[in-house]
Design an enzyme around this catalytic site. Structure first.
Site, PDB file in Angstrom:
ATOM      1  N   ASN A   7      22.103 -20.285 -31.717  1.00 59.44           N
ATOM      2  CA  ASN A   7      21.080 -19.447 -31.086  1.00 59.44           C
ATOM      3  C   ASN A   7      19.815 -20.305 -31.000  1.00 59.44           C
ATOM      4  O   ASN A   7      19.097 -20.458 -31.987  1.00 59.44           O
ATOM      5  CB  ASN A   7      20.861 -18.197 -31.951  1.00 59.44           C
ATOM      6  CG  ASN A   7      19.825 -17.254 -31.363  1.00 59.44           C
ATOM      7  OD1 ASN A   7      19.170 -17.573 -30.361  1.00 59.44           O
ATOM      8  ND2 ASN A   7      19.660 -16.112 -31.983  1.00 59.44           N
ATOM      9  N   ARG A  90      24.375 -18.332 -27.781  1.00 58.90           N
ATOM     10  CA  ARG A  90      23.708 -17.106 -27.353  1.00 58.90           C
ATOM     11  C   ARG A  90      22.823 -17.423 -26.144  1.00 58.90           C
ATOM     12  O   ARG A  90      22.007 -18.346 -26.193  1.00 58.90           O
ATOM     13  CB  ARG A  90      22.838 -16.552 -28.474  1.00 58.90           C
ATOM     14  CG  ARG A  90      22.075 -15.344 -28.011  1.00 58.90           C
ATOM     15  CD  ARG A  90      21.021 -14.899 -28.975  1.00 58.90           C
ATOM     16  NE  ARG A  90      20.327 -13.748 -28.409  1.00 58.90           N
ATOM     17  CZ  ARG A  90      19.041 -13.506 -28.570  1.00 58.90           C
ATOM     18  NH1 ARG A  90      18.297 -14.313 -29.293  1.00 58.90           N
ATOM     19  NH2 ARG A  90      18.487 -12.465 -28.018  1.00 58.90           N
ATOM     20  N   HIS A 179      19.924  -7.119 -26.028  1.00 58.47           N
ATOM     21  CA  HIS A 179      20.541  -6.784 -27.325  1.00 58.47           C
ATOM     22  C   HIS A 179      22.001  -6.354 -27.153  1.00 58.47           C
ATOM     23  O   HIS A 179      22.544  -5.618 -27.989  1.00 58.47           O
ATOM     24  CB  HIS A 179      19.812  -5.634 -28.047  1.00 58.47           C
ATOM     25  CG  HIS A 179      18.411  -5.922 -28.477  1.00 58.47           C
ATOM     26  ND1 HIS A 179      17.400  -4.982 -28.367  1.00 58.47           N
ATOM     27  CD2 HIS A 179      17.839  -7.013 -29.024  1.00 58.47           C
ATOM     28  CE1 HIS A 179      16.270  -5.482 -28.835  1.00 58.47           C
ATOM     29  NE2 HIS A 179      16.510  -6.732 -29.230  1.00 58.47           N
ATOM     30  N   ARG A 240       5.144  -5.324 -28.000  1.00 58.60           N
ATOM     31  CA  ARG A 240       5.331  -5.033 -26.564  1.00 58.60           C
ATOM     32  C   ARG A 240       5.019  -3.571 -26.270  1.00 58.60           C
ATOM     33  O   ARG A 240       5.372  -2.693 -27.055  1.00 58.60           O
ATOM     34  CB  ARG A 240       6.790  -5.309 -26.163  1.00 58.60           C
ATOM     35  CG  ARG A 240       7.134  -6.772 -26.157  1.00 58.60           C
ATOM     36  CD  ARG A 240       8.622  -6.987 -25.901  1.00 58.60           C
ATOM     37  NE  ARG A 240       9.186  -7.846 -26.929  1.00 58.60           N
ATOM     38  CZ  ARG A 240      10.476  -7.976 -27.187  1.00 58.60           C
ATOM     39  NH1 ARG A 240      11.366  -7.317 -26.474  1.00 58.60           N
ATOM     40  NH2 ARG A 240      10.893  -8.773 -28.150  1.00 58.60           N
TER      41      ARG A 240
END
Ligand code: AMP
Length: 399
Positions: A7, A90, A179, A240
């Site tokens: 990742n 990923r 996700h 966010r």
């Protein structure tokens, strides 16, 4: 079979070496400060944690260092690179080009490079990670596993924005969701736990962490999700804003004298829990501040729970009923007060929590927190995105 899961971020690279027989990580770690002074590798293996300080000029240096440690006599877990059967990477955004896990080849890499503008912060580092592995592990089979592909099953009416159809066609502006590996994992685990066929279940998965998204999963397939074209959409998050009227954002940018780029940075980095509370983006800090009577921390937590509750309600309707709600990720797994607030007053919809079970500490196992008489089961399931990447990679390379 052993799969190395990578990742890669812009200056960091996380890895796990997973033994597919046991599905356990036999080694894992993180390279930090790639390309900047003060490089560091934290490597966990054989029940111990090791820290190595070493400069890494590039992701290629980082991968080389990881392989050195994985095959090291003292801290390693394999004799040579030959024992690593494949590598799973990923990748955040797949666009519409890739709807499932895809083998890394010269051709697929060319397509992946065209998608960077969809996720400018995330896809370019993933490409660096893949290229680094291809340079250091020549000939090794590799796959790219996308955060978005679990959401590729959304029907068109769920992923379309109300914009000119030709603009969607030309610029591919639509909801993609994120996700996906986490939503896929926990919905699958929920079916196993309940002893049911995924085909027979309607599940809402709440991945609540620093970034949060909620998905509706029907018959094992995602039919809607709260994040959108980017991970800015949906519920308010650590920093966010979540969903906001575009015209309100434009008005705010003008009033604050922010250019488009600065404005987007503001919405991504300075809003959400941090902006609302003025305390922190971290839910541990927020719950502590709220207990001490900080009203803006209370407001941030209330806004978060209310937004999550509305998605649960909307998805219950979209699913045509509900069998199970799953909580996962940092907040979902560890914060009983948030779970209780999200599902409060939903008895009329068949959701009843067991207060004692909900307040029990996280022991890393699957926990059922609904009351015995609750028609809808509520589960806390630790997510494991790396395992999904490893499983997908094993399947893609043909094992
Ligand atoms: P994630 O993005 O999934 O790593 O989640 C990070 C969020 O989970 C932060 O806001 C943390 O405050 C929150 N959290 C609450 N309790 C814990 C815990 N015991 N361990 C890790 N994260 C936690």
């Amino acid at each position: 079979m052993k799969i190395l899961v990578i990742n890669a971020g812009s200056s960091s690279l996380k890895y796990q070496l997973i033994d597919m027989q046991t599905e356990e990580a036999i080694a894992k770690g993180t390279c930090e400060r790639i390309g900047i002074a003060g490089g560091k590798l934290t490597h966990k293996a054989r029940g111990e944690s090791f820290v190595f300080e070493k400069e890494m000029e590039s992701h290629t240096d980082a991968i080389a260092l990881v392989l050195e440690k994985l095959t090291d006599k003292k801290v390693g877990v394999v004799k040579s690179m030959d024992e690593i059967d494949a590598v799973g990477h990923r990748v955040v955004a797949s666009g519409e080009e890739f709807t499932k896990t895809t083998l890394v080849t010269d051709e697929t890499m060319k397509v992946l490079e065209t998608l960077s503008e969809l996720a400018p912060l995330h896809n370019p580092p993933a490409i660096l990670g893949i290229n680094a592995c291809r340079a250091v592990m020549k000939g090794k089979k590799m796959a790219m596993v996308f955060d978005t592909s679990f959401h590729a099953t959304m029907p068109d009416y769920a992923y379309m924005y109300g914009i000119d159809y030709d603009d969607y066609k030309q610029h591919k502006v639509r909801k993609y969701g994120f996700h996906g590996t986490s939503h896929a994992f926990v919905s699958g685990e929920a079916a196993k736990y309940l002893g049911k066929n995924p085909a027979d279940l309607r599940i809402i998965t709440c991945h609540l962490g620093n970034g949060s998204s909620i998905s509706a999963v029907k018959g094992g397939k995602c039919i809607d999700t709260s994040m959108g074209f980017t991970p800015l959409a949906g519920v308010p998050m650590g920093t966010r804003s979540g969903d906001i009227d575009c015209a309100a954002a434009e008005f705010l940018f003008r009033k604050k004298g922010l250019g488009m780029q600065e404005g987007m940075n503001y919405l991504n980095k300075k809003c959400g829990m941090l902006g609302l509370s003025g305390v922190s983006s971290d839910f541990r800090d927020l719950t502590a501040a709220c207990k001490e009577g900080n009203d803006r921390a209370r407001l941030a937590l209330d806004c978060f729970a209310y937004a999550c509750k509305k998605y649960v309600g909307a998805y219950m309707v979209a699913l045509g009923g509900l069998d199970c709600v799953v909580f996962t990720a940092g907040v979902g797994e560890n914060t009983p007060s948030v779970r209780a607030a999200v599902l409060s007053d939903m008895q009329a919809f068949g959701i009843v929590l067991d207060e004692t079970e909900n307040n029990r500490g996280n022991d890393g196992t699957i926990r059922e927190i609904s009351a015995k008489n609750s028609p809808v089961k509520v589960l806390v399931i630790p997510t494991n995105e790396e395992l999904v990447i490893a499983r997908e990679t094993a399947q893609a390379v043909g094992s």
